[in-house]
Motif scaffolding. Structure first.
Motif, mmCIF file in Angstrom:
data_model
loop_
_atom_site.group_PDB
_atom_site.id
_atom_site.type_symbol
_atom_site.label_atom_id
_atom_site.label_comp_id
_atom_site.label_asym_id
_atom_site.label_seq_id
_atom_site.Cartn_x
_atom_site.Cartn_y
_atom_site.Cartn_z
ATOM 1 N N GLN A 1 119.976 26.693 51.954
ATOM 2 C CA GLN A 1 120.524 26.485 53.286
ATOM 3 C C GLN A 1 119.991 25.170 53.839
ATOM 4 O OE1 GLN A 1 118.631 29.918 55.365
ATOM 5 N NE2 GLN A 1 118.221 28.413 56.950
ATOM 6 N N THR B 1 116.622 23.990 58.904
ATOM 7 C CA THR B 1 117.057 24.346 60.249
ATOM 8 C C THR B 1 116.696 23.294 61.300
ATOM 9 O OG1 THR B 1 116.823 26.668 59.634
ATOM 10 C CG2 THR B 1 117.018 26.175 61.977
ATOM 11 N N ASN C 1 131.000 29.897 46.473
ATOM 12 C CA ASN C 1 130.864 29.856 47.927
ATOM 13 C C ASN C 1 131.332 28.515 48.463
ATOM 14 O OD1 ASN C 1 129.318 32.464 48.233
ATOM 15 N ND2 ASN C 1 127.973 31.358 46.829
ATOM 16 N N GLU D 1 130.402 27.705 52.201
ATOM 17 C CA GLU D 1 129.005 27.338 52.387
ATOM 18 C C GLU D 1 128.657 26.027 51.685
ATOM 19 O OE1 GLU D 1 130.034 30.366 51.466
ATOM 20 O OE2 GLU D 1 129.241 31.769 52.948
ATOM 21 N N PHE E 1 122.582 28.068 60.073
ATOM 22 C CA PHE E 1 122.372 29.437 59.595
ATOM 23 C C PHE E 1 123.578 29.968 58.832
ATOM 24 C CE2 PHE E 1 119.607 28.902 63.285
ATOM 25 C CZ PHE E 1 118.395 29.254 62.728
ATOM 26 N N VAL E 2 124.767 29.577 59.264
ATOM 27 C CA VAL E 2 125.994 30.089 58.642
ATOM 28 C C VAL E 2 126.188 29.531 57.232
ATOM 29 C CG1 VAL E 2 128.523 30.073 58.816
ATOM 30 C CG2 VAL E 2 127.129 30.533 60.840
ATOM 31 N N PHE E 3 125.843 28.262 57.036
ATOM 32 C CA PHE E 3 126.055 27.628 55.741
ATOM 33 C C PHE E 3 124.866 27.880 54.819
ATOM 34 C CE2 PHE E 3 128.626 24.635 58.495
ATOM 35 C CZ PHE E 3 129.828 25.257 58.201
ATOM 36 N N THR F 1 124.418 26.494 64.876
ATOM 37 C CA THR F 1 125.016 27.679 64.256
ATOM 38 C C THR F 1 125.222 27.461 62.761
ATOM 39 O OG1 THR F 1 126.121 28.220 66.337
ATOM 40 C CG2 THR F 1 126.993 29.251 64.336
ATOM 41 N N GLY F 2 125.746 26.292 62.410
ATOM 42 C CA GLY F 2 126.004 25.972 61.007
ATOM 43 C C GLY F 2 124.757 25.974 60.149
#
Length: 186
Positions: free
Chosen positions: A158, A161, A54, A57, A146-148, A143-144
């Motif tokens: 992850q 947050t 990944n 990510e 959650f996306v990463f 956004t990142g």
């Protein structure tokens, strides 16, 4: 030059700051990805199974680590927080990973300031102009966060947050963008 012209934020270059902030986020992420790919000695045994396939990510998690944001890691039922740096051996000095986003945010704040500040601009004007990079940086950092994220058979990882949003999304661009704005006001 598009500026907001009502209330106490009169003459603050929100649109320009947002554009430069968003561009800076993307460029900083891409530089993190290039550094990760170029670092032939980068070996992250602790979460290697999660990030090995990944790259998108992994670079994002490394990008957040460069903002001093820890990762939430759950590997086979064990919940912990760590960083890729704590779990890795690198060939490129780790300080370089940390300097890149800060330096690019200073440049972005400077560019916003140079674009909108006239001769005789005050220090306060420079701070306001440079700090506007947060307008573009913060939504992408949120956004990142959650996306990463990576989920695999070995577990998940992850960025934390709240820390990603507050530290990477707000504090970093406010501080370093403002420094760039101050430099532009001189």
């Amino acid at each position: 030059m598009t500026t907001r012209t009502n209330g106490p934020l009169e003459s603050v270059p929100v649109v320009q700051g947002g554009i430069y902030g968003a561009i800076t986020f993307v460029v900083s992420y891409l530089v993190s990805m290039v550094l990760l790919q170029a670092d032939l000695e980068f070996n992250s045994d602790g979460i290697a199974e999660l990030v090995s396939e990944n790259a998108f990510e992994a670079a994002g998690m490394l990008f957040f680590n460069s903002h001093f944001v820890d990762l939430e890691v759950n590997v086979i039922g064990l919940d912990t927080t760590t960083t890729m740096f704590a779990q890795a051996e690198t060939g490129i000095p780790q300080a370089l990973y940390h300097v890149v986003p800060a330096l690019l945010l200073v440049v972005a704040g400077y560019l916003v300031g140079r674009r909108v500040l006239g001769a005789g601009a005050s220090l306060e004007d420079g701070v306001k102009a440079g700090a506007t990079v947060v307008v573009g940086y913060l939504p992408l950092a949120a956004t990142g966060a959650f996306v990463f994220a990576v989920n695999g058979s070995f577990g998940s990882a992850q960025p934390e947050t709240a820390t990603a949003i507050l530290l990477a999304g707000a504090i970093f661009p406010l501080v370093f963008g403002s420094i760039g704005g101050i430099i532009a006001s001189k």
